[in-house]
Design a protein around this motif. Structure first.
Motif, mmCIF file in Angstrom:
data_model
loop_
_atom_site.group_PDB
_atom_site.id
_atom_site.type_symbol
_atom_site.label_atom_id
_atom_site.label_comp_id
_atom_site.label_asym_id
_atom_site.label_seq_id
_atom_site.Cartn_x
_atom_site.Cartn_y
_atom_site.Cartn_z
ATOM 1 N N PHE A 23 0.844 -1.177 0.000
ATOM 2 C CA PHE A 23 0.000 0.000 0.000
ATOM 3 C C PHE A 23 0.880 1.228 0.000
ATOM 4 N N ALA A 24 0.274 2.407 0.072
ATOM 5 C CA ALA A 24 1.007 3.666 -0.071
ATOM 6 C C ALA A 24 2.173 3.757 0.879
ATOM 7 N N LYS A 28 0.255 6.147 6.683
ATOM 8 C CA LYS A 28 -1.163 6.413 6.866
ATOM 9 C C LYS A 28 -1.818 5.195 7.496
ATOM 10 N N HIS A 30 -4.278 2.303 8.106
ATOM 11 C CA HIS A 30 -5.206 1.491 7.349
ATOM 12 C C HIS A 30 -5.822 0.468 8.298
ATOM 13 N N LEU A 68 -11.928 -1.425 -3.585
ATOM 14 C CA LEU A 68 -11.921 -1.028 -2.172
ATOM 15 C C LEU A 68 -11.032 -1.948 -1.329
ATOM 16 N N LEU A 70 -7.499 -2.989 -0.819
ATOM 17 C CA LEU A 70 -6.148 -2.538 -1.177
ATOM 18 C C LEU A 70 -5.139 -3.673 -1.216
ATOM 19 N N TYR A 92 -7.780 -2.482 4.017
ATOM 20 C CA TYR A 92 -8.694 -1.432 3.561
ATOM 21 C C TYR A 92 -8.141 -0.058 3.909
ATOM 22 N N GLU A 93 -8.582 0.953 3.171
ATOM 23 C CA GLU A 93 -8.092 2.309 3.414
ATOM 24 C C GLU A 93 -8.585 2.865 4.732
ATOM 25 N N ASN A 94 -9.834 2.579 5.075
ATOM 26 C CA ASN A 94 -10.398 3.095 6.319
ATOM 27 C C ASN A 94 -11.525 2.181 6.775
ATOM 28 N N ALA A 97 -14.554 1.710 4.449
ATOM 29 C CA ALA A 97 -14.286 0.903 3.262
ATOM 30 C C ALA A 97 -14.574 -0.578 3.490
#
Length: 272
Positions: A23-24, A28, A30, A68, A70, A92-94, A97
């Protein structure tokens, strides 16, 4: 890995965990869901090849197309207390999601198997490989991960260490983060036997103090080498025994004295 040096006590899972999830690169938060299923030991003429073929079909038609989701990974028992464990990990991003991804999954399922009878037969067959009992946990990703550049094209070993937070009066989040970063930069990132490293804290589940570390290693033999390399790098960074003891004491106060260990194997081809 944090053998005696509390190097961020770790689960998985799922278990586990996680391992090759990409992921990114920014730090951040997750959310990670871990679903532990169990093989149906009563099934006759069980075929691992047939099971993987079904899961691969579902993976390609649903998981890979669900924007959705990731990241996704599947690992199976290697050295754990239960040889029937098969763990599904999804990133998941959040929080929102997670629910939205479930809705999207239902849409993709109907698109992939538009005929209701065919769809029902497929999922009944898929479900038959598993026992009726399963468990679910949700974890929050933590910073200082060591990520793989790409998904491995071979089976990898996942060493999972689950530890439990203490909340010392003299402790601070700032000190904890600094100690974590010091150790990760000096030891984990420099240990070539550790191909990836991830940490997770409790998000939703049975124990709010859970702290999980996941180490991705190429082979079981390399796990022992990774332990030895950790010790070597730790002593290289904190050369004086007094300094090492001071670091251990500072880090140790954030955790209880107990932890549990698990080793899983990845299922090649079921990673996003």
């Amino acid at each position: 890995m944090k053998t005696i040096h509390y190097k961020f006590l770790v689960v998985l899972l799922f278990f586990l965990a996680q391992g090759n999830l990409l992921f990114a690169q920014e730090e951040k938060t997750h959310y990670l869901t871990v679903t532990t299923m169990h093989w149906n030991t009563e099934i006759e003429n069980f075929s691992l090849e047939d099971w993987k073929k079904m899961e691969k079909e579902y993976f390609d038609k649903v998981v890979m197309k669900n924007e959705l989701i990731l990241g996704s990974n599947v690992v199976s028992h290697y050295f754990t207390a239960d040889n029937t464990e098969i763990v599904f990990v999804t990133l998941y991003e959040n929080w929102d999601a997670i629910d939205k991804a479930w809705t999207r999954t239902q849409e993709l399922v109907k698109q992939a198997w538009p005929d209701e009878k065919v769809r029902t037969a497929f999922f009944q067959k898929r479900r038959s490989y598993y026992d009726n009992v399963h468990s679910d946990e949700i974890y929050v990703t933590m910073p200082e991960a060591k990520r793989m550049d790409k998904i491995a094209d071979k089976q990898m070993i996942y060493y999972v260490r689950k530890s439990y937070f203490e909340y010392p009066k003299e402790g601070t989040e700032k000190e904890f983060d600094e100690l974590n970063k010091q150790y990760t930069d000096a030891v984990t990132r420099k240990n070539d036997f550790i191909k990836a490293y991830y940490t997770y804290a409790h998000g939703w589940g049975s124990n709010s103090t859970d702290f999980v570390e996941v180490y991705v290693i190429e082979s079981l033999g390399d796990l022992e080498k990774a332990f030895a390399k950790d010790d070597e790098l730790f002593k290289a960074q904190w050369k004086e025994e007094k300094k090492r003891d001071e670091f251990d004491k500072k880090m140790g106060k954030y955790f209880t004295k107990t932890h549990s260990d698990y080793i899983y194997r990845s299922i090649v081809g079921l990673e996003k």
